[in-house]
Write a protein that holds these residues in place. Structure first.
Motif, mmCIF file in Angstrom:
data_model
loop_
_atom_site.group_PDB
_atom_site.id
_atom_site.type_symbol
_atom_site.label_atom_id
_atom_site.label_comp_id
_atom_site.label_asym_id
_atom_site.label_seq_id
_atom_site.Cartn_x
_atom_site.Cartn_y
_atom_site.Cartn_z
ATOM 1 N N ASN A 150 0.821 -1.211 0.000
ATOM 2 C CA ASN A 150 0.000 0.000 0.000
ATOM 3 C C ASN A 150 0.854 1.260 0.000
ATOM 4 O O ASN A 150 0.514 2.240 -0.659
ATOM 5 C CB ASN A 150 -0.942 -0.020 1.195
ATOM 6 N N LEU A 151 1.969 1.228 0.720
ATOM 7 C CA LEU A 151 2.867 2.377 0.709
ATOM 8 C C LEU A 151 3.553 2.549 -0.643
ATOM 9 O O LEU A 151 3.990 3.652 -0.988
ATOM 10 C CB LEU A 151 3.914 2.222 1.815
ATOM 11 N N MET A 152 3.630 1.470 -1.407
ATOM 12 C CA MET A 152 4.242 1.532 -2.735
ATOM 13 C C MET A 152 3.235 1.982 -3.801
ATOM 14 O O MET A 152 3.621 2.278 -4.939
ATOM 15 C CB MET A 152 4.798 0.151 -3.109
ATOM 16 N N LEU A 153 1.966 2.100 -3.477
ATOM 17 C CA LEU A 153 0.941 2.394 -4.475
ATOM 18 C C LEU A 153 1.198 3.668 -5.288
ATOM 19 O O LEU A 153 1.002 3.656 -6.509
ATOM 20 C CB LEU A 153 -0.439 2.469 -3.815
ATOM 21 N N PRO A 154 1.602 4.771 -4.686
ATOM 22 C CA PRO A 154 1.849 5.954 -5.523
ATOM 23 C C PRO A 154 2.891 5.709 -6.605
ATOM 24 O O PRO A 154 2.738 6.165 -7.740
ATOM 25 C CB PRO A 154 2.321 7.001 -4.506
ATOM 26 N N ARG A 155 3.948 4.969 -6.278
ATOM 27 C CA ARG A 155 4.976 4.669 -7.284
ATOM 28 C C ARG A 155 4.465 3.652 -8.287
ATOM 29 O O ARG A 155 4.808 3.710 -9.476
ATOM 30 C CB ARG A 155 6.236 4.143 -6.603
ATOM 31 N N LEU A 156 3.665 2.707 -7.810
ATOM 32 C CA LEU A 156 3.090 1.723 -8.714
ATOM 33 C C LEU A 156 2.194 2.394 -9.742
ATOM 34 O O LEU A 156 2.218 2.057 -10.931
ATOM 35 C CB LEU A 156 2.296 0.693 -7.912
ATOM 36 N N ARG A 157 1.419 3.366 -9.303
ATOM 37 C CA ARG A 157 0.544 4.096 -10.221
ATOM 38 C C ARG A 157 1.357 4.820 -11.282
ATOM 39 O O ARG A 157 1.014 4.794 -12.467
ATOM 40 C CB ARG A 157 -0.313 5.096 -9.440
#
Length: 234
Positions: free
Chosen positions: A148-155
């Motif tokens: 979940n903390l990686m979501l901005p980078r994943l997006r």
């Protein structure tokens, strides 16, 4: 939907995941053994050493050249030292609970964003032919929240719409699994078991500075390379 609205939605995903992760309290001992010798503390130590000393060699046994070859990815692989060292690190001490951003709808049971646990990050940059690839590791001290903390980078890495981000979130990998982002699969994410408390995810994607994405570094070859990297780590 505006950029600001997309950011608010991503923030809500992240916060919800932190809360759910805290409730789940799963352990790496319940899952497959990949990465079991690795602990959150070790990842943090390596990240801090990278910050202090710098290096062009990806740590923790990671070898993208071998992983790319296994996946059938062609093109010469080399550390990307264009911006300095090919490997960078970061470490955070966590963030106390914060007010919700304006416009974010949140459950009544969450009057504020939950605390963010301490974390450690390691990024290894490569050139593959004329393209660039980044291997990003994010470890956190709390179980089941790193994705979940990686979501901005994943997006950003997967160039995901809001609907795609929702799909990626709902289909997030379990420990020992590797998943591609929706669509052309321009990013892959793996979850890796840790010894003791904590959570570790790996995101592999083409560099954000690449104007034109190389389709040879996407889809099943990228997933297989990421899966191989996840098995190397130790």
């Amino acid at each position: 939907m505006t950029t600001a609205q997309r950011r608010r939605l991503t923030t809500a995903f992240v916060a919800t995941g932190i809360t759910l992760g805290a409730a789940a309290c799963s352990s790496a001992d319940d899952f497959a053994p990949g990465g079991r010798a690795l602990s959150y503390d070790r990842v943090r130590t390596v990240a801090l050493d990278t910050i202090k000393n710098g290096t062009d060699t990806c740590p923790l046994g990671l070898d993208f050249a071998k992983a790319a070859s296994t996946a059938g990815i062609t093109g010469a692989v080399a550390p990307d030292t264009h911006g300095g060292h090919a490997v960078s690190g970061d470490a955070g001490d966590g963030v106390a609970p914060q007010p919700w951003p304006s416009g974010v709808t949140h459950p009544p049971s969450l009057p504020e964003q939950p605390a963010v646990p301490p974390s450690a990050e390691i990024t290894c940059a490569y050139t593959v032919g004329s393209s660039t690839v980044e291997v990003q590791l994010l470890a956190v001290s709390k179980n089941d929240v790193a994705f979940n903390l990686m979501l901005p980078r994943l997006r950003q890495a997967g160039q995901l719409s809001v609907d795609d981000l929702t799909t990626a979130y709902n289909g997030r990998p379990g420990i020992g699994e590797t998943r591609l982002t929706p669509g052309p699969g321009s990013a892959a994410v793996a979850r890796i078991a840790l010894n003791g408390a904590g959570d570790l995810v790996m995101l592999v994607s083409q560099g954000s500075s690449d104007a034109d994405r190389n389709p040879a570094l996407a889809g099943e070859p990228l997933r297989k390379a990421t899966e191989t990297l996840a098995r190397q780590i130790g």
